[in-house]
Design an enzyme around this catalytic site. Structure first.
Site, PDB file in Angstrom:
ATOM      1  N   GLU A 298     -12.314  -4.649  -4.031  1.00 24.06           N
ATOM      2  CA  GLU A 298     -12.899  -3.310  -3.834  1.00 24.06           C
ATOM      3  C   GLU A 298     -12.201  -2.242  -4.688  1.00 24.06           C
ATOM      4  O   GLU A 298     -12.726  -1.143  -4.838  1.00 24.06           O
ATOM      5  CB  GLU A 298     -12.797  -2.917  -2.354  1.00 24.06           C
ATOM      6  CG  GLU A 298     -13.699  -3.726  -1.424  1.00 24.06           C
ATOM      7  CD  GLU A 298     -13.224  -5.155  -1.198  1.00 24.06           C
ATOM      8  OE1 GLU A 298     -12.002  -5.400  -1.227  1.00 24.06           O
ATOM      9  OE2 GLU A 298     -14.082  -6.044  -1.009  1.00 24.06           O
TER      10      GLU A 298
ATOM     11  N   ASP B 287       0.831  -1.213   0.000  1.00 27.26           N
ATOM     12  CA  ASP B 287       0.000   0.000   0.000  1.00 27.26           C
ATOM     13  C   ASP B 287       0.862   1.258   0.000  1.00 27.26           C
ATOM     14  O   ASP B 287       1.969   1.262   0.560  1.00 27.26           O
ATOM     15  CB  ASP B 287      -0.921  -0.021   1.237  1.00 27.26           C
ATOM     16  CG  ASP B 287      -2.056   0.986   1.109  1.00 27.26           C
ATOM     17  OD1 ASP B 287      -2.420   1.346  -0.029  1.00 27.26           O
ATOM     18  OD2 ASP B 287      -2.571   1.417   2.159  1.00 27.26           O
TER      19      ASP B 287
ATOM     20  N   HIS C 215       2.119   3.472  -9.136  1.00 28.85           N
ATOM     21  CA  HIS C 215       1.931   2.028  -9.349  1.00 28.85           C
ATOM     22  C   HIS C 215       3.101   1.448 -10.158  1.00 28.85           C
ATOM     23  O   HIS C 215       3.542   0.332  -9.909  1.00 28.85           O
ATOM     24  CB  HIS C 215       0.600   1.762 -10.055  1.00 28.85           C
ATOM     25  CG  HIS C 215      -0.603   2.158  -9.238  1.00 28.85           C
ATOM     26  ND1 HIS C 215      -0.748   1.781  -7.925  1.00 28.85           N
ATOM     27  CD2 HIS C 215      -1.696   2.911  -9.534  1.00 28.85           C
ATOM     28  CE1 HIS C 215      -1.891   2.274  -7.455  1.00 28.85           C
ATOM     29  NE2 HIS C 215      -2.481   2.975  -8.403  1.00 28.85           N
TER      30      HIS C 215
ATOM     31  N   LEU D 265      11.138 -20.183  -5.483  1.00 26.93           N
ATOM     32  CA  LEU D 265      10.217 -19.322  -4.719  1.00 26.93           C
ATOM     33  C   LEU D 265       8.826 -19.440  -5.325  1.00 26.93           C
ATOM     34  O   LEU D 265       8.665 -19.313  -6.536  1.00 26.93           O
ATOM     35  CB  LEU D 265      10.689 -17.856  -4.793  1.00 26.93           C
ATOM     36  CG  LEU D 265       9.763 -16.807  -4.163  1.00 26.93           C
ATOM     37  CD1 LEU D 265       9.836 -16.838  -2.636  1.00 26.93           C
ATOM     38  CD2 LEU D 265      10.117 -15.399  -4.653  1.00 26.93           C
TER      39      LEU D 265
HETATM   40  C1  IPE Z   1      -5.312  -2.720  -0.150  1.00 27.05           C
HETATM   41  O1  IPE Z   1      -5.020  -1.367  -0.281  1.00 27.05           O
HETATM   42  C2  IPE Z   1      -5.294  -3.388  -1.481  1.00 27.05           C
HETATM   43  C3  IPE Z   1      -3.984  -3.480  -2.132  1.00 27.05           C
HETATM   44  C4  IPE Z   1      -2.841  -3.105  -1.651  1.00 27.05           C
HETATM   45  C5  IPE Z   1      -4.019  -4.105  -3.432  1.00 27.05           C
HETATM   46  P1  IPE Z   1      -6.165  -0.275  -0.410  1.00 27.05           P
HETATM   47  O2  IPE Z   1      -5.497   1.033  -0.583  1.00 27.05           O
HETATM   48  O3  IPE Z   1      -7.169  -0.658  -1.445  1.00 27.05           O
HETATM   49  O4  IPE Z   1      -6.875  -0.365   1.027  1.00 27.05           O
HETATM   50  P2  IPE Z   1      -7.791   0.682   1.777  1.00 27.05           P
HETATM   51  O5  IPE Z   1      -8.838   1.151   0.797  1.00 27.05           O
HETATM   52  O6  IPE Z   1      -6.940   1.829   2.210  1.00 27.05           O
HETATM   53  O7  IPE Z   1      -8.362  -0.048   2.939  1.00 27.05           O
HETATM   54  C1  IPE Z   2      -1.713   0.202  -3.335  1.00 29.80           C
HETATM   55  O1  IPE Z   2      -1.437   1.552  -3.365  1.00 29.80           O
HETATM   56  C2  IPE Z   2      -1.897  -0.382  -4.699  1.00 29.80           C
HETATM   57  C3  IPE Z   2      -3.300  -0.697  -5.027  1.00 29.80           C
HETATM   58  C4  IPE Z   2      -4.307  -0.659  -4.192  1.00 29.80           C
HETATM   59  C5  IPE Z   2      -3.555  -1.088  -6.398  1.00 29.80           C
HETATM   60  P1  IPE Z   2      -2.594   2.629  -3.328  1.00 29.80           P
HETATM   61  O2  IPE Z   2      -2.983   2.954  -4.724  1.00 29.80           O
HETATM   62  O3  IPE Z   2      -3.721   2.184  -2.462  1.00 29.80           O
HETATM   63  O4  IPE Z   2      -1.863   3.856  -2.674  1.00 29.80           O
HETATM   64  P2  IPE Z   2      -2.455   4.891  -1.640  1.00 29.80           P
HETATM   65  O5  IPE Z   2      -2.953   4.116  -0.463  1.00 29.80           O
HETATM   66  O6  IPE Z   2      -3.565   5.629  -2.338  1.00 29.80           O
HETATM   67  O7  IPE Z   2      -1.306   5.768  -1.301  1.00 29.80           O
HETATM   68 MG    MG Z   3      -4.129   2.430  -0.500  1.00 31.51          MG
END
Ligand code: IPE
Ligand code: IPE
Ligand code: MG
Length: 242
Positions: free
Chosen positions: A60, A13, A30, A124
């Site tokens: 989600e 995240d 990303h 792995l």
């Molecule tokens: C969780 O991160 C999903 C991934 C890292 C793929 P999110 O950014 O979607 O989670 P929330 O919305 O902050 O809970």
């Molecule tokens: C996690 O990073 C990757 C995915 C959920 C695809 P985020 O895109 O949720 O990054 P933040 O949380 O908005 O910084």
């Molecule tokens: Mg996020």
């Protein structure tokens, strides 16, 4: 000192925040996240970790703006084309875990090809959770058993889960500073050690992984038992973490 985690799971995240801080579009975060993941795979190989499972796209995440969702789909196809030859050379066996039905034909073909092309590798096991949700996994496992007329027990459900090919994660890391699971491995993380890092995923480097492993090794895993039952190993939690 306890052992190295056999199976490490990561909620990657913080990509969006990494990009926003730099006045870049979220998709740039990303992209950087893919590079961070390649580094992490290499680090896991070097440290002798047997299984790595990462959360790349949640059930989600479809609710994000459509250009971010389509950007992530394109990035997956691009990353596969770029990374699979390297993963193969490294001995990495790829698995995609999640509901593929909603993915485009092009993405589905890419996933199937990458899995097939790496299926003989043994160093792995690398699970990429894509269009995955812990609740989806429990429901699909229960549905599978019901359709076969099988009795639902912990063991039968476990065998019907999307991650039945690996043992449960020992260490579950979440980067990006949020203290939540966000529908990741709800069933499998029952006894995982949790580690939350404030680092945004693109910044999660070898040193951050080593810190998470060191914290893990200093923990005492009791699985419901008492410390004394474990043979006086209750000193572990006091061990200094490097
Ligand atoms: C969780 O991160 C999903 C991934 C890292 C793929 P999110 O950014 O979607 O989670 P929330 O919305 O902050 O809970
Ligand atoms: C996690 O990073 C990757 C995915 C959920 C695809 P985020 O895109 O949720 O990054 P933040 O949380 O908005 O910084
Ligand atoms: Mg996020």
């Amino acid at each position: 000192m306890s052992q190295l985690p056999h199976h490490v799971a990561i909620v990657m995240d913080g990509n969006g925040r990494w990009a926003t801080k730099r006045f870049l579009p979220r998709i740039a975060g990303h992209k950087q996240g893919v590079d961070s993941l390649s580094r992490c795979v290499k680090a896991c190989l070097e440290r002798g970790i047997a299984v790595l499972t990462v959360f790349a796209f949640s059930s989600e995440n479809w609710n994000r703006p459509s250009e971010e969702v389509s950007g992530l789909m394109d990035l997956l196809v691009f990353a596969l084309a770029r990374e699979v030859p390297t993963l193969n050379a490294q001995g990495v066996q790829l698995h995609f875990v999640g509901d593929r039905q909603r993915l485009s034909g092009k993405v589905q073909d890419g996933l199937a090809q990458a899995e097939l092309g790496t299926s003989n590798n043994q160093r792995l096991i690398f699970n990429v959770c894509f269009n995955y949700g812990g609740r989806w996994d429990i429901a699909q496992a229960a549905q599978k058993l019901a359709s076969r007329g099988e009795v639902i027990t912990e063991q039968s459900l476990d065998r019907a889960m999307a991650l039945a090919h690996v043992p449960d994660p020992d260490l579950l890391i979440r980067t990006g500073g949020e203290l939540r699971i966000s529908n990741f491995l709800l069933w499998q993380a029952a006894y995982s050690e949790l580690h939350f890092s404030d680092k945004l995923w693109p910044e999660f480097d070898e040193a951050a992984l080593d810190e998470a492993i060191a914290v893990f090794r200093a923990r005492e895993r009791r699985f419901g038992q008492t410390s004394a039952q474990l043979g006086g190993q209750n000193h572990r939690h006091k061990e200094k973490v490097a």
